[in-house]
Design a protein around this motif. Structure first.
Motif, PDB file in Angstrom:
ATOM      1  N   PHE A  84       0.692  -1.052   0.090  1.00 58.29           N
ATOM      2  CA  PHE A  84       0.022   0.035  -0.025  1.00 58.29           C
ATOM      3  C   PHE A  84       1.049   0.932  -0.049  1.00 58.29           C
ATOM      4  O   PHE A  84       2.005   1.139   0.109  1.00 58.29           O
ATOM      5  CB  PHE A  84      -0.851  -0.283   0.843  1.00 58.29           C
ATOM      6  N   GLY A  85      -0.074   2.419  -0.368  1.00 55.84           N
ATOM      7  CA  GLY A  85       1.041   3.184  -0.272  1.00 55.84           C
ATOM      8  C   GLY A  85       1.152   3.981  -1.294  1.00 55.84           C
ATOM      9  O   GLY A  85       1.382   5.237  -1.920  1.00 55.84           O
ATOM     10  N   GLY A  86       0.306   3.732  -2.790  1.00 54.46           N
ATOM     11  CA  GLY A  86       0.829   4.753  -4.497  1.00 54.46           C
ATOM     12  C   GLY A  86       0.214   5.527  -4.072  1.00 54.46           C
ATOM     13  O   GLY A  86      -1.428   5.210  -3.040  1.00 54.46           O
ATOM     14  N   GLY A  87      -0.464   6.054  -4.773  1.00 54.88           N
ATOM     15  CA  GLY A  87      -2.163   6.903  -5.762  1.00 54.88           C
ATOM     16  C   GLY A  87      -0.837   8.054  -6.426  1.00 54.88           C
ATOM     17  O   GLY A  87      -0.300   7.886  -7.142  1.00 54.88           O
ATOM     18  N   LEU A  88      -1.554   9.308  -6.411  1.00 53.38           N
ATOM     19  CA  LEU A  88      -1.124   9.771  -7.965  1.00 53.38           C
ATOM     20  C   LEU A  88      -0.311  10.832  -6.848  1.00 53.38           C
ATOM     21  O   LEU A  88      -0.564  12.224  -6.261  1.00 53.38           O
ATOM     22  CB  LEU A  88      -2.476  10.518  -8.346  1.00 53.38           C
ATOM     23  N   VAL A  89       0.460  11.728  -7.898  1.00 49.41           N
ATOM     24  CA  VAL A  89       1.378  12.368  -7.098  1.00 49.41           C
ATOM     25  C   VAL A  89       2.546  13.497  -8.593  1.00 49.41           C
ATOM     26  O   VAL A  89       2.368  12.903  -9.477  1.00 49.41           O
ATOM     27  CB  VAL A  89       3.095  11.816  -6.661  1.00 49.41           C
ATOM     28  N   LEU A 131       6.902   9.956  -2.855  1.00 52.34           N
ATOM     29  CA  LEU A 131       5.750   8.888  -2.513  1.00 52.34           C
ATOM     30  C   LEU A 131       6.536   7.330  -1.449  1.00 52.34           C
ATOM     31  O   LEU A 131       7.645   7.303  -2.090  1.00 52.34           O
ATOM     32  CB  LEU A 131       5.056   7.863  -3.398  1.00 52.34           C
ATOM     33  N   THR A 154       5.785   5.737 -13.593  1.00 50.28           N
ATOM     34  CA  THR A 154       4.179   4.953 -13.611  1.00 50.28           C
ATOM     35  C   THR A 154       4.159   3.496 -13.714  1.00 50.28           C
ATOM     36  O   THR A 154       4.200   3.476 -14.592  1.00 50.28           O
ATOM     37  CB  THR A 154       3.576   5.877 -14.353  1.00 50.28           C
ATOM     38  N   THR A 209       0.366  -2.429  -5.858  1.00 49.41           N
ATOM     39  CA  THR A 209      -0.310  -1.330  -5.280  1.00 49.41           C
ATOM     40  C   THR A 209      -0.038   0.223  -6.133  1.00 49.41           C
ATOM     41  O   THR A 209       1.192   0.483  -7.056  1.00 49.41           O
ATOM     42  CB  THR A 209       0.878  -0.265  -4.302  1.00 49.41           C
ATOM     43  N   VAL A 216       0.725   3.619  -8.867  1.00 51.60           N
ATOM     44  CA  VAL A 216       1.708   4.601  -8.518  1.00 51.60           C
ATOM     45  C   VAL A 216       1.973   5.531 -10.140  1.00 51.60           C
ATOM     46  O   VAL A 216       1.812   5.328 -10.704  1.00 51.60           O
ATOM     47  CB  VAL A 216       3.795   4.254  -7.861  1.00 51.60           C
ATOM     48  N   THR A 217       0.846   6.830  -9.660  1.00 50.55           N
ATOM     49  CA  THR A 217       0.435   7.355 -11.019  1.00 50.55           C
ATOM     50  C   THR A 217       1.154   8.940 -10.761  1.00 50.55           C
ATOM     51  O   THR A 217       1.229   8.939 -10.170  1.00 50.55           O
ATOM     52  CB  THR A 217      -1.018   7.989 -11.155  1.00 50.55           C
TER      53      THR A 217
END
Length: 124
Positions: free
Chosen positions: A6-11, A17, A90, A118, A120-121
């Motif tokens: 976990f911990g991915g997301g949009l940055v 991250l 990404t 997870t 990552v973008t």
């Protein structure tokens, strides 16, 4: 055995991250851990690995100097700190656990257990 990443997301590009991977059902400190990633339409690629005690790490050339892998054996968790992120980072990031590395840490086939990934973008 379960590996939960976990911990991915949009940055935005240039941002940071930190991914975490929590392990359960295995003797975590006896496994070396790795991170791999798979970008859309591309094959999976090695990102980083860390030995059982954390005394040695290995990085793909594309992330060396920007990413840091670490682990906390007391928490059964491995981390991937990602700095200076680029759009080409990404991907879906996967953690993996393995014990025997006859073909080296960067070879996916050496790992026995895998997390669910997870995303990552990184936007430009």
């Amino acid at each position: 055995v379960q590996l939960q990443a976990f911990g991915g997301g949009l940055v935005q590009a240039g941002g940071s991250l930190r991914l975490s991977c929590a392990a359960s059902g295995l003797a975590f400190s006896t496994y070396s851990m790795g991170w791999f990633r798979q970008a859309p339409g591309k094959e999976s690629e090695f990102v980083a690995a860390i030995t059982r005690s954390g005394s040695m790490t290995l990085y793909a050339g594309s992330v060396k100097g920007r990413f840091t892998i670490s682990r906390d054996n007391a928490k059964n968790t491995v981390y991937l700190q990602m700095n200076s992120l680029k759009p080409e980072d990404t991907a879906v990031y996967y953690c993996a656990a393995g014990r025997y590395f006859s073909k080296g840490f960067s070879v996916a086939g050496n790992y026995n257990y895998w997390g669910q990934g997870t995303l990552v973008t990184v936007s430009s």
